[in-house]
Motif scaffolding. Structure first.
Motif, PDB file in Angstrom:
ATOM      1  N   VAL A 230       6.086  42.363  62.593  1.00 14.72           N
ATOM      2  CA  VAL A 230       6.115  42.834  61.204  1.00 14.72           C
ATOM      3  C   VAL A 230       6.069  41.625  60.264  1.00 14.72           C
ATOM      4  O   VAL A 230       5.278  41.593  59.311  1.00 14.72           O
ATOM      5  CB  VAL A 230       7.376  43.684  60.925  1.00 14.72           C
ATOM      6  N   ALA A 231       6.901  40.639  60.559  1.00 13.86           N
ATOM      7  CA  ALA A 231       6.961  39.457  59.680  1.00 13.86           C
ATOM      8  C   ALA A 231       5.597  38.787  59.574  1.00 13.86           C
ATOM      9  O   ALA A 231       5.232  38.270  58.510  1.00 13.86           O
ATOM     10  CB  ALA A 231       8.010  38.482  60.199  1.00 13.86           C
ATOM     11  N   ALA A 232       4.830  38.841  60.664  1.00 16.71           N
ATOM     12  CA  ALA A 232       3.515  38.188  60.671  1.00 16.71           C
ATOM     13  C   ALA A 232       2.529  38.863  59.718  1.00 16.71           C
ATOM     14  O   ALA A 232       1.510  38.270  59.349  1.00 16.71           O
ATOM     15  CB  ALA A 232       2.948  38.185  62.086  1.00 16.71           C
ATOM     16  N   ARG A 233       2.836  40.084  59.305  1.00 11.50           N
ATOM     17  CA  ARG A 233       1.965  40.761  58.332  1.00 11.50           C
ATOM     18  C   ARG A 233       2.101  40.148  56.928  1.00 11.50           C
ATOM     19  O   ARG A 233       1.341  40.497  56.028  1.00 11.50           O
ATOM     20  CB  ARG A 233       2.323  42.266  58.238  1.00 11.50           C
ATOM     21  N   PHE A 234       3.119  39.340  56.738  1.00 13.14           N
ATOM     22  CA  PHE A 234       3.411  38.824  55.389  1.00 13.14           C
ATOM     23  C   PHE A 234       3.447  37.287  55.378  1.00 13.14           C
ATOM     24  O   PHE A 234       4.492  36.679  55.145  1.00 13.14           O
ATOM     25  CB  PHE A 234       4.733  39.410  54.890  1.00 13.14           C
ATOM     26  N   PRO A 235       2.294  36.663  55.628  1.00 12.59           N
ATOM     27  CA  PRO A 235       2.280  35.187  55.640  1.00 12.59           C
ATOM     28  C   PRO A 235       2.598  34.621  54.253  1.00 12.59           C
ATOM     29  O   PRO A 235       2.382  35.289  53.235  1.00 12.59           O
ATOM     30  CB  PRO A 235       0.838  34.852  56.048  1.00 12.59           C
ATOM     31  N   ALA A 236       3.101  33.411  54.248  1.00 17.27           N
ATOM     32  CA  ALA A 236       3.399  32.739  52.983  1.00 17.27           C
ATOM     33  C   ALA A 236       2.093  32.494  52.227  1.00 17.27           C
ATOM     34  O   ALA A 236       1.047  32.291  52.838  1.00 17.27           O
ATOM     35  CB  ALA A 236       4.113  31.422  53.244  1.00 17.27           C
TER      36      ALA A 236
ATOM     37  N   LYS B 204      15.174  57.181  58.031  1.00 13.89           N
ATOM     38  CA  LYS B 204      14.504  58.473  57.804  1.00 13.89           C
ATOM     39  C   LYS B 204      13.180  58.596  58.538  1.00 13.89           C
ATOM     40  O   LYS B 204      12.828  59.661  59.034  1.00 13.89           O
ATOM     41  CB  LYS B 204      14.235  58.677  56.302  1.00 13.89           C
ATOM     42  N   PHE B 205      12.416  57.516  58.542  1.00 17.93           N
ATOM     43  CA  PHE B 205      11.034  57.610  59.042  1.00 17.93           C
ATOM     44  C   PHE B 205      10.772  56.698  60.240  1.00 17.93           C
ATOM     45  O   PHE B 205       9.678  56.710  60.792  1.00 17.93           O
ATOM     46  CB  PHE B 205      10.046  57.237  57.919  1.00 17.93           C
ATOM     47  N   GLY B 206      11.757  55.891  60.617  1.00 21.71           N
ATOM     48  CA  GLY B 206      11.538  54.941  61.703  1.00 21.71           C
ATOM     49  C   GLY B 206      10.489  53.898  61.341  1.00 21.71           C
ATOM     50  O   GLY B 206       9.735  53.443  62.188  1.00 21.71           O
TER      51      GLY B 206
ATOM     52  N   LEU C 168       1.242  54.946  53.678  1.00 21.97           N
ATOM     53  CA  LEU C 168       1.192  53.964  54.758  1.00 21.97           C
ATOM     54  C   LEU C 168       2.513  53.217  54.829  1.00 21.97           C
ATOM     55  O   LEU C 168       3.026  52.738  53.827  1.00 21.97           O
ATOM     56  CB  LEU C 168       0.051  52.970  54.537  1.00 21.97           C
ATOM     57  N   MET C 169       3.062  53.176  56.064  1.00 20.24           N
ATOM     58  CA  MET C 169       4.271  52.390  56.325  1.00 20.24           C
ATOM     59  C   MET C 169       3.943  51.507  57.533  1.00 20.24           C
ATOM     60  O   MET C 169       2.802  51.477  57.988  1.00 20.24           O
ATOM     61  CB  MET C 169       5.448  53.320  56.596  1.00 20.24           C
ATOM     62  N   LEU C 170       4.937  50.792  58.056  1.00 20.29           N
ATOM     63  CA  LEU C 170       4.705  49.905  59.196  1.00 20.29           C
ATOM     64  C   LEU C 170       5.582  50.291  60.377  1.00 20.29           C
ATOM     65  O   LEU C 170       6.754  50.640  60.210  1.00 20.29           O
ATOM     66  CB  LEU C 170       5.025  48.450  58.819  1.00 20.29           C
TER      67      LEU C 170
ATOM     68  N   ASP D 193       0.053  49.463  60.897  1.00 16.68           N
ATOM     69  CA  ASP D 193       0.125  50.512  59.878  1.00 16.68           C
ATOM     70  C   ASP D 193       0.460  51.841  60.540  1.00 16.68           C
ATOM     71  O   ASP D 193      -0.029  52.149  61.614  1.00 16.68           O
ATOM     72  CB  ASP D 193      -1.231  50.666  59.165  1.00 16.68           C
ATOM     73  N   LYS D 194       1.289  52.613  59.876  1.00 18.66           N
ATOM     74  CA  LYS D 194       1.650  53.929  60.376  1.00 18.66           C
ATOM     75  C   LYS D 194       1.577  54.891  59.196  1.00 18.66           C
ATOM     76  O   LYS D 194       2.331  54.749  58.232  1.00 18.66           O
ATOM     77  CB  LYS D 194       3.070  53.871  60.954  1.00 18.66           C
ATOM     78  N   ALA D 195       0.642  55.835  59.258  1.00 15.07           N
ATOM     79  CA  ALA D 195       0.492  56.798  58.162  1.00 15.07           C
ATOM     80  C   ALA D 195       1.541  57.893  58.320  1.00 15.07           C
ATOM     81  O   ALA D 195       1.716  58.444  59.400  1.00 15.07           O
ATOM     82  CB  ALA D 195      -0.905  57.399  58.182  1.00 15.07           C
ATOM     83  N   VAL D 196       2.250  58.157  57.265  1.00 19.90           N
ATOM     84  CA  VAL D 196       3.281  59.197  57.286  1.00 19.90           C
ATOM     85  C   VAL D 196       2.954  60.203  56.187  1.00 19.90           C
ATOM     86  O   VAL D 196       2.763  59.815  55.036  1.00 19.90           O
ATOM     87  CB  VAL D 196       4.685  58.588  57.050  1.00 19.90           C
ATOM     88  N   ASN D 197       2.860  61.477  56.577  1.00 22.35           N
ATOM     89  CA  ASN D 197       2.644  62.514  55.565  1.00 22.35           C
ATOM     90  C   ASN D 197       3.988  62.900  54.978  1.00 22.35           C
ATOM     91  O   ASN D 197       4.889  63.318  55.701  1.00 22.35           O
ATOM     92  CB  ASN D 197       1.978  63.739  56.191  1.00 22.35           C
ATOM     93  N   VAL D 198       4.114  62.744  53.677  1.00 21.35           N
ATOM     94  CA  VAL D 198       5.414  62.967  53.050  1.00 21.35           C
ATOM     95  C   VAL D 198       5.307  63.990  51.919  1.00 21.35           C
ATOM     96  O   VAL D 198       4.254  64.145  51.300  1.00 21.35           O
ATOM     97  CB  VAL D 198       5.999  61.655  52.481  1.00 21.35           C
TER      98      VAL D 198
END
Ligand SMILES: [Zn+2]
Length: 605
Positions: free
Chosen positions: A99-105, A289-291, A445-447, A454-459
């Motif tokens: 997850v952290a790697a998705r947000f490079p400096a 709530k959504f994991g 879209l969540m992670l 990416d994990k699509a969640v219908n809310v």
């Protein structure tokens, strides 16, 4: 079936309002206005920011062309004195390395005091104060730039709240700046103490305006910066103020000195654009709530509350949101509408930012300012990704400053147009007393917290873009307030509302409120009960039309004024945000809806 929310502003408005929203139809009143002015109105170009800024009027034309930066660039500066090594190691990341790697400096490194390598604490209040003074001194070394650091109030624990004013007007007091005829942008950071990126970013913005690459925008606009609205909360790394109140639900009531300070500043400097910089929860209740872990670098929303002029929303969408999203994208930063979710783990609904007239975002909209909320992914993750969070804020705020500089002439005309439009509604048609969001479905879209994918969640999604009217009444000409309503009068005047005194005994035609039901309760926002402390009176009312005797020394609040919609929000008693519900006004008999222009003698306070 899942329907995603539309991206086009046309479909965000109720169908009945789409027709007549064509740019030309909306432009007509402004064009009329422009005809009386020596400055021609640039053409309205929906969704397409001008490729180059319109030229400044001749008298103000700078010696070199003003080109708002297309992308974020930060002036290289010498490294500051290093701070002692951190006393404590950085906390472990709250999610996987994937997850952290998705947000490079970002490629740029920001170096405010709190962002120095090895620091464990963010910039202290004393460091902010020193920084603002340093920037003010640096700014005034450029001929023509004026700068002041203002003490705008005190926090509950006695910290001085400060604002940096930067302008090319003849001085930094409001009247001189107003007379210069340029829009003022007010930037506010860290109203919630545990959301540091906005504050650090505003220090960067202050430096870039004072002595860096943003300095050219001061040819077109004035900027007022409050880096930290809630220093006590920041010192305690807590959301609320030291007294436990959420100051960003206090912008109508003004119970906290912190919200009062911001209201006074907005009243005096009358900003055309207000930016409120926050951070949002990344893991916490979303994981429960959504994991999932939250994905977006930036969440964004403009004012969404009852009675806002359509033109204001259109300007926020087309002049600000679209360029802002493009600026973020150009920096590989992701964005979404602002959303949040309740602290009740059984409630999986996702809501956009609220529709109540209590946040800075909504209350500044009711003051006819383009009011923008920018949130970065930062609550609950300490210093993790802090450079990227600050970069996101700097990118977004730079876009807002550039948009304002590009549209300076139009914005300067927009504001009086809106003020006139709102004033002209007095005694006419309906005022919405209460509005709510519209229920929808959204694919968000969540992670994945392990893989980072990416994990699509219908809310279930409460949209604040299409407001449902829950309660509406004939719009009065004004409100009468009893002579005892001095606290309410003071609060209204702090907002800049015109309040008049009844100079001689007389009568007015009005609707009195009669209670039909009453309970007590708590104010709620989309997160749950608001940290507020006081119970509210939830009242239901009926109206009785009649001639009301009004004594000398009581008050009249006319609605033929720019702040009319803020007055409605404050004085109609049967809403959770009202002065009556929150016991700033005592007793339903303290207020009368005045339904015909009063003919008795009134005097200005
Ligand atoms: Zn916040």
């Amino acid at each position: 079936m899942t329907t995603t929310l539309p991206q086009s502003p046309k479909t965000q408005l109720p169908a009945s309002r789409i027709h007549g929203m064509r740019p030309l139809a909306l432009l007509a009143p402004l064009a009329l206005l422009a005809a009386c002015s020596s400055v021609p109105l640039p053409p309205w170009t929906p969704g397409q920011p001008a490729a180059v800024p319109a030229p400044a009027p001749a008298a103000q034309r700078p010696s070199s062309p003003v080109i708002p930066p297309a992308a974020v660039q930060v002036t290289p500066v010498a490294p500051a004195t290093p701070y002692p090594p951190a006393a404590q190691a950085e906390a472990p990341a709250p999610y996987s390395a994937a997850v952290a790697a998705r947000f490079p400096a970002p490629s740029v490194t920001y170096n405010t005091p709190g962002l120095q390598a090895g620091r464990s604490a963010f910039t202290t209040q004393a460091e902010i104060q020193a920084w603002l003074r340093e920037q003010a001194a640096a700014a005034t070394r450029t001929p023509g730039i004026r700068a002041s650091v203002l003490a705008i109030g005190r926090s509950q624990r006695g910290e001085t709240l400060e604002a940096l004013v930067l302008t090319r007007a003849g001085g930094t007091d409001p009247a001189v700046m107003q007379a210069a005829g340029k829009p003022t942008v007010l930037l506010v950071g860290q109203q919630h103490g545990d959301e540091p990126a906005g504050s650090e970013a505003l220090l960067v913005i202050a430096r870039e305006l004072a002595q860096g690459l943003l300095q050219p925008v001061l040819e077109r606009i004035n900027v007022v910066i409050v880096p930290r609205g809630n220093p006590d909360g920041a010192a305690g790394d807590q959301r609320a103020t030291s007294g436990g109140l959420d100051m960003n639900r206090d912008h109508l009531l003004l119970n906290t000195p912190e919200a009062q300070a911001l209201a006074r500043l907005a009243r005096d400097y009358n900003p055309t654009v207000v930016v409120d910089a926050h951070e949002y929860t990344v893991v916490g209740r979303y994981l429960q709530k959504f994991g999932t872990v939250q994905k977006f670098d930036a969440l964004f929303q403009y004012a969404t509350t009852a009675n806002l002029p359509e033109f204001l929303t259109k300007a926020a969408e087309e002049w600000y949101r679209r360029p802002l999203l493009a600026a973020l994208k150009a920096q590989n930063l992701s964005s979404e509408w602002y959303y949040t979710t309740s602290s009740d783990l059984a409630d999986k609904k996702i809501s956009m930012g609220g529709t109540q007239p209590d946040t800075g975002r909504n209350v500044n909209g009711l003051k006819n300012a383009v009011s923008l909320l920018i949130e970065t992914r930062g609550v609950g993750i300490g210093r993790l990704h802090i450079q990227r969070r600050v970069h996101t804020q700097v990118t977004a705020i730079t876009s807002v400053l550039a948009s304002t500089a590009q549209r300076a002439n139009e914005l300067h005309q927009l504001r009086p147009y809106l003020d006139k439009e709102v004033s002209a509604q007095a005694c006419k048609e309906q005022a919405v007393i209460e509005a709510g969001p519209t229920a929808a479905q959204y694919e968000l879209l969540m992670l994945d917290p392990v893989t980072g994918a990416d994990k699509a969640v219908n809310v279930d999604w409460d949209s604040a873009l299409a407001l449902r009217t829950l309660k509406a009444r004939a719009r009065p000409c004004g409100y009468w307030l009893s002579a005892a309503s001095t606290v309410a009068v003071d609060r209204l005047r702090l907002h800049g509302v015109q309040v008049m005194r009844v100079a001689e005994q007389g009568s007015m035609l009005g609707d009195s409120y009669r209670e039909t039901a009453s309970t007590s309760g708590e104010r709620q926002d989309v997160r749950g009960a608001i940290a507020d402390g006081n119970a509210i009176i939830k009242v239901q009312v009926s109206l009785t039309r009649g001639v009301v005797d009004v004594p000398r020394g009581s008050y009249y609040v006319p609605l033929n004024q720019p702040m009319a919609n803020l007055v409605v929000a404050a004085l109609e008693p049967d809403t959770q945000s009202s002065f009556f519900a929150n016991q700033i006004l005592r007793g339903l008999q303290s207020t009368v809806r005045v339904m015909a222009e009063p003919t008795i003698k009134l005097e200005d306070l």
